[in-house]
Design an enzyme around this catalytic site. Structure first.
Site, PDB file in Angstrom:
ATOM      1  N   ARG A  39       0.894  -1.159  -0.037  1.00  0.00           N
ATOM      2  CA  ARG A  39       0.084  -0.042  -0.073  1.00  0.00           C
ATOM      3  C   ARG A  39       0.826   1.314   0.022  1.00  0.00           C
ATOM      4  NH1 ARG A  39      -2.768  -1.521   4.729  1.00  0.00           N
ATOM      5  NH2 ARG A  39      -2.820   0.674   5.300  1.00  0.00           N
ATOM      6  N   ASN A  40       2.310   1.158   0.077  1.00  0.00           N
ATOM      7  CA  ASN A  40       3.018   2.494  -0.081  1.00  0.00           C
ATOM      8  C   ASN A  40       2.952   2.968  -1.529  1.00  0.00           C
ATOM      9  OD1 ASN A  40       5.585   4.179  -0.417  1.00  0.00           O
ATOM     10  ND2 ASN A  40       5.878   3.252   1.611  1.00  0.00           N
ATOM     11  N   GLY A  41       2.703   4.114  -1.506  1.00  0.00           N
ATOM     12  CA  GLY A  41       2.669   4.867  -2.898  1.00  0.00           C
ATOM     13  C   GLY A  41       3.858   5.099  -3.785  1.00  0.00           C
TER      14      GLY A  41
END
Length: 168
Positions: A39-41
């Protein structure tokens, strides 16, 4: 408290931009990859800016950054903290990376972007006092971490587009 140690930098000799995080989270440390949390962008943002597949194998994404003259590293070499949150880093445990040597070895770097406030504050406290260079531009950008949920991925991408707007 668990001990965490950063990775070597991602950097080609001709890198012009350095993106600094604070310290990899537990998912990244376990995978031995920068920004491995699903979920890290970071990778979606980089892929949108530099037009590569965010789902490509890690080595291909790293190579795409190098081609774009982007270096990635962390301010901290090591620290202790429970979990992955920057706010949980034990301030008495911080050891900074040797940024001065890195910048000497990468003289084309003229812009440093901080991936969130912890990277910037650690840099200013632990690295800036001994840094000799004055020709580098510094800017904090919103953290790509899923823990920074105040901004959507789209708003983070908009903020990160400054990397392109400043002459890259």
């Amino acid at each position: 408290m668990s001990f965490a140690r950063s990775f070597p930098p991602i950097a080609a000799p001709d890198a012009e931009i350095l993106i600094l995080g604070s310290m990899p989270g537990q998912v990244s440390l376990a995978a031995n990859e920068y920004y491995a949390h699903p979920r890290n962008g970071f990778w979606p943002i980089m892929s949108a800016l530099f037009r590569f597949d965010a789902r490509a194998p890690y080595r291909e994404r790293v190579d795409a950054l190098k081609v774009a003259r982007i270096a990635v590293w962390d301010v901290l070499y090591s620290c202790t903290r429970p979990g992955s949150l920057d706010s949980d880093i034990n301030p008495d445990s911080l050891i900074a990376n040797d940024m001065a040597s890195f910048l000497d070895e990468h003289p084309a770097i003229n812009r440093i972007y901080f991936n969130g406030s912890k990277a910037e504050s650690c840099f200013r406290k632990h690295i800036t006092p001994s840094l000799q260079t004055t020709s580098v531009y510094f800017l904090r950008l919103p953290s790509t971490s899923p823990a920074h949920a105040a901004l959507s991925l789209e708003r983070k991408l908009t903020a990160w587009q400054i990397i392109l707007a400043e002459g890259h």
